[in-house]
Design a protein around this motif. Sequence first.
Motif, PDB file in Angstrom:
ATOM      1  N   LEU A  90     -23.343   0.612   6.734  1.00 36.82           N
ATOM      2  CA  LEU A  90     -21.874  -0.057   6.632  1.00 36.82           C
ATOM      3  C   LEU A  90     -22.037  -1.004   7.859  1.00 36.82           C
ATOM      4  CD1 LEU A  90     -19.160   0.956   4.547  1.00 36.82           C
ATOM      5  CD2 LEU A  90     -20.949  -0.329   4.147  1.00 36.82           C
ATOM      6  N   ASP A  91     -21.981  -2.965   8.829  1.00 33.52           N
ATOM      7  CA  ASP A  91     -21.118  -2.480  10.082  1.00 33.52           C
ATOM      8  C   ASP A  91     -20.337  -3.069  10.124  1.00 33.52           C
ATOM      9  OD1 ASP A  91     -23.699  -1.614  11.130  1.00 33.52           O
ATOM     10  OD2 ASP A  91     -25.157  -4.008  10.224  1.00 33.52           O
ATOM     11  N   PHE A  92     -19.480  -2.439  11.136  1.00 32.33           N
ATOM     12  CA  PHE A  92     -17.929  -2.964  11.878  1.00 32.33           C
ATOM     13  C   PHE A  92     -17.971  -3.504  13.335  1.00 32.33           C
ATOM     14  CE2 PHE A  92     -18.609   0.780   8.984  1.00 32.33           C
ATOM     15  CZ  PHE A  92     -16.666  -0.276   7.577  1.00 32.33           C
ATOM     16  N   ASP A  93     -17.194  -4.955  13.004  1.00 31.92           N
ATOM     17  CA  ASP A  93     -17.261  -5.498  14.152  1.00 31.92           C
ATOM     18  C   ASP A  93     -16.193  -4.468  15.216  1.00 31.92           C
ATOM     19  OD1 ASP A  93     -14.681  -5.591  13.654  1.00 31.92           O
ATOM     20  OD2 ASP A  93     -14.315  -8.019  13.515  1.00 31.92           O
ATOM     21  N   SER A  94     -15.568  -5.206  16.624  1.00 34.76           N
ATOM     22  CA  SER A  94     -14.998  -3.935  17.491  1.00 34.76           C
ATOM     23  C   SER A  94     -13.719  -4.029  16.963  1.00 34.76           C
ATOM     24  CB  SER A  94     -15.004  -4.455  18.949  1.00 34.76           C
ATOM     25  OG  SER A  94     -14.675  -5.794  18.787  1.00 34.76           O
ATOM     26  N   GLU A  95     -13.190  -4.629  15.844  1.00 32.68           N
ATOM     27  CA  GLU A  95     -11.748  -4.177  15.285  1.00 32.68           C
ATOM     28  C   GLU A  95     -11.704  -3.182  14.902  1.00 32.68           C
ATOM     29  OE1 GLU A  95      -9.892  -8.324  15.158  1.00 32.68           O
ATOM     30  OE2 GLU A  95     -10.508  -8.911  17.371  1.00 32.68           O
ATOM     31  N   GLY A  96     -12.738  -2.951  13.600  1.00 34.12           N
ATOM     32  CA  GLY A  96     -12.387  -1.794  12.293  1.00 34.12           C
ATOM     33  C   GLY A  96     -13.509  -2.729  11.335  1.00 34.12           C
ATOM     34  N   HIS A  97     -13.578  -4.461  11.166  1.00 31.85           N
ATOM     35  CA  HIS A  97     -13.283  -5.114  10.607  1.00 31.85           C
ATOM     36  C   HIS A  97     -15.094  -4.989  10.036  1.00 31.85           C
ATOM     37  CE1 HIS A  97     -10.936  -7.602  12.151  1.00 31.85           C
ATOM     38  NE2 HIS A  97      -9.811  -6.954  11.094  1.00 31.85           N
ATOM     39  N   LEU A  98     -15.198  -4.929   8.123  1.00 29.92           N
ATOM     40  CA  LEU A  98     -16.502  -4.924   8.110  1.00 29.92           C
ATOM     41  C   LEU A  98     -17.195  -6.156   7.724  1.00 29.92           C
ATOM     42  CD1 LEU A  98     -19.410  -3.052   6.459  1.00 29.92           C
ATOM     43  CD2 LEU A  98     -17.192  -3.868   4.014  1.00 29.92           C
ATOM     44  N   ILE A  99     -18.380  -6.165   8.422  1.00 30.09           N
ATOM     45  CA  ILE A  99     -19.192  -7.291   8.614  1.00 30.09           C
ATOM     46  C   ILE A  99     -20.379  -7.562   7.597  1.00 30.09           C
ATOM     47  CG2 ILE A  99     -17.874  -8.240  11.347  1.00 30.09           C
ATOM     48  CD1 ILE A  99     -20.978  -6.739  12.055  1.00 30.09           C
ATOM     49  N   GLY A 100     -21.227  -6.883   7.679  1.00 26.00           N
ATOM     50  CA  GLY A 100     -22.275  -6.690   7.038  1.00 26.00           C
ATOM     51  C   GLY A 100     -22.395  -5.458   6.462  1.00 26.00           C
ATOM     52  N   ILE A 101     -23.700  -5.268   5.326  1.00 22.37           N
ATOM     53  CA  ILE A 101     -24.036  -4.548   5.027  1.00 22.37           C
ATOM     54  C   ILE A 101     -25.633  -4.282   4.406  1.00 22.37           C
ATOM     55  CG2 ILE A 101     -24.372  -3.383   2.377  1.00 22.37           C
ATOM     56  CD1 ILE A 101     -21.489  -4.669   1.573  1.00 22.37           C
ATOM     57  N   GLU A 102     -26.482  -3.352   5.147  1.00 22.44           N
ATOM     58  CA  GLU A 102     -27.678  -2.997   4.909  1.00 22.44           C
ATOM     59  C   GLU A 102     -28.236  -2.181   3.538  1.00 22.44           C
ATOM     60  OE1 GLU A 102     -31.747  -2.581   8.124  1.00 22.44           O
ATOM     61  OE2 GLU A 102     -29.631  -0.881   8.274  1.00 22.44           O
ATOM     62  N   ILE A 103     -29.202  -2.406   2.800  1.00 24.00           N
ATOM     63  CA  ILE A 103     -30.096  -1.293   1.530  1.00 24.00           C
ATOM     64  C   ILE A 103     -31.045  -1.623   2.030  1.00 24.00           C
ATOM     65  CG2 ILE A 103     -29.643  -1.743  -0.434  1.00 24.00           C
ATOM     66  CD1 ILE A 103     -27.394  -3.021  -0.660  1.00 24.00           C
ATOM     67  N   LEU A 104     -31.253  -0.070   2.519  1.00 23.46           N
ATOM     68  CA  LEU A 104     -33.574   0.118   1.798  1.00 23.46           C
ATOM     69  C   LEU A 104     -33.645   0.670   0.940  1.00 23.46           C
ATOM     70  CD1 LEU A 104     -33.337   2.546   5.881  1.00 23.46           C
ATOM     71  CD2 LEU A 104     -33.523  -0.670   5.323  1.00 23.46           C
ATOM     72  N   ASP A 105     -34.996  -0.226   0.124  1.00 28.41           N
ATOM     73  CA  ASP A 105     -35.282  -0.215  -1.465  1.00 28.41           C
ATOM     74  C   ASP A 105     -34.135   0.070  -1.918  1.00 28.41           C
ATOM     75  OD1 ASP A 105     -37.211   2.250   0.238  1.00 28.41           O
ATOM     76  OD2 ASP A 105     -35.861   3.683  -0.399  1.00 28.41           O
ATOM     77  N   ALA A 106     -34.175  -1.865  -1.182  1.00 28.22           N
ATOM     78  CA  ALA A 106     -33.622  -2.441  -1.834  1.00 28.22           C
ATOM     79  C   ALA A 106     -33.512  -2.516  -3.563  1.00 28.22           C
ATOM     80  CB  ALA A 106     -33.138  -4.101  -0.821  1.00 28.22           C
ATOM     81  N   SER A 107     -34.842  -3.149  -4.314  1.00 28.16           N
ATOM     82  CA  SER A 107     -35.355  -3.387  -4.796  1.00 28.16           C
ATOM     83  C   SER A 107     -35.732  -2.424  -6.256  1.00 28.16           C
ATOM     84  CB  SER A 107     -37.175  -3.768  -5.451  1.00 28.16           C
ATOM     85  OG  SER A 107     -37.624  -2.453  -4.719  1.00 28.16           O
ATOM     86  N   LEU A 108     -35.147  -1.503  -5.491  1.00 30.09           N
ATOM     87  CA  LEU A 108     -34.655   0.288  -5.736  1.00 30.09           C
ATOM     88  C   LEU A 108     -33.151   0.116  -6.528  1.00 30.09           C
ATOM     89  CD1 LEU A 108     -36.563   2.738  -4.778  1.00 30.09           C
ATOM     90  CD2 LEU A 108     -36.932   1.349  -6.555  1.00 30.09           C
ATOM     91  N   ILE A 109     -32.262  -0.148  -5.498  1.00 31.15           N
ATOM     92  CA  ILE A 109     -30.390  -0.461  -6.237  1.00 31.15           C
ATOM     93  C   ILE A 109     -30.023  -1.705  -6.685  1.00 31.15           C
ATOM     94  CG2 ILE A 109     -28.680  -0.054  -4.221  1.00 31.15           C
ATOM     95  CD1 ILE A 109     -30.509   2.139  -2.253  1.00 31.15           C
ATOM     96  N   LEU A 110     -30.100  -2.830  -5.731  1.00 26.44           N
ATOM     97  CA  LEU A 110     -29.587  -4.184  -6.214  1.00 26.44           C
ATOM     98  C   LEU A 110     -30.422  -5.026  -7.691  1.00 26.44           C
ATOM     99  CD1 LEU A 110     -29.715  -5.916  -2.765  1.00 26.44           C
ATOM    100  CD2 LEU A 110     -27.839  -4.643  -4.408  1.00 26.44           C
ATOM    101  N   PRO A 111     -29.518  -5.666  -8.545  1.00 24.88           N
ATOM    102  CA  PRO A 111     -29.778  -6.193  -9.342  1.00 24.88           C
ATOM    103  C   PRO A 111     -31.073  -7.378  -9.003  1.00 24.88           C
ATOM    104  CG  PRO A 111     -27.874  -6.367  -9.380  1.00 24.88           C
ATOM    105  CD  PRO A 111     -27.814  -5.962  -7.914  1.00 24.88           C
ATOM    106  N   LYS A 112     -32.317  -7.386 -10.284  1.00 25.95           N
ATOM    107  CA  LYS A 112     -33.318  -8.177  -9.611  1.00 25.95           C
ATOM    108  C   LYS A 112     -32.911  -9.267  -9.280  1.00 25.95           C
ATOM    109  CE  LYS A 112     -36.929  -5.339 -11.264  1.00 25.95           C
ATOM    110  NZ  LYS A 112     -36.542  -4.444  -9.791  1.00 25.95           N
ATOM    111  N   GLU A 113     -32.125 -10.203 -10.430  1.00 21.77           N
ATOM    112  CA  GLU A 113     -31.187 -11.179  -9.513  1.00 21.77           C
ATOM    113  C   GLU A 113     -30.782 -11.673  -8.157  1.00 21.77           C
ATOM    114  OE1 GLU A 113     -29.650  -9.622 -12.732  1.00 21.77           O
ATOM    115  OE2 GLU A 113     -31.045  -9.741 -13.532  1.00 21.77           O
TER     116      GLU A 113
END
Length: 75
Positions: A41-64
């Motif tokens: 999880l990536d956060f900006d300087s104010e602590g807001h969630l700005i992005g999510i990185e997922i490795l091995d994405a094809s095993l975790i995320l829905p194919k759609e």
Amino acid sequence: MKLEYDKRVDAAYFYLVPPVPGIAKKTYACDPDEVGGQIQLDFDSEGHLIGIEILDASLILPKEALKGAQEPATR
């Protein structure tokens, strides 16, 4: 929200705000045992969630979700 997926490395990134170089100031690595994979999880300087990185994405995320993802811009 924007989703990019790089098939070469099987990594996905959810942009929750428009991409701005250097905006991420803190990264939290989720416990792989708890979430079933490598998720950061990536956060900006104010602590807001700005992005999510997922490795091995094809095993975790829905194919759609991956079918509708954009390829990352070449840098």
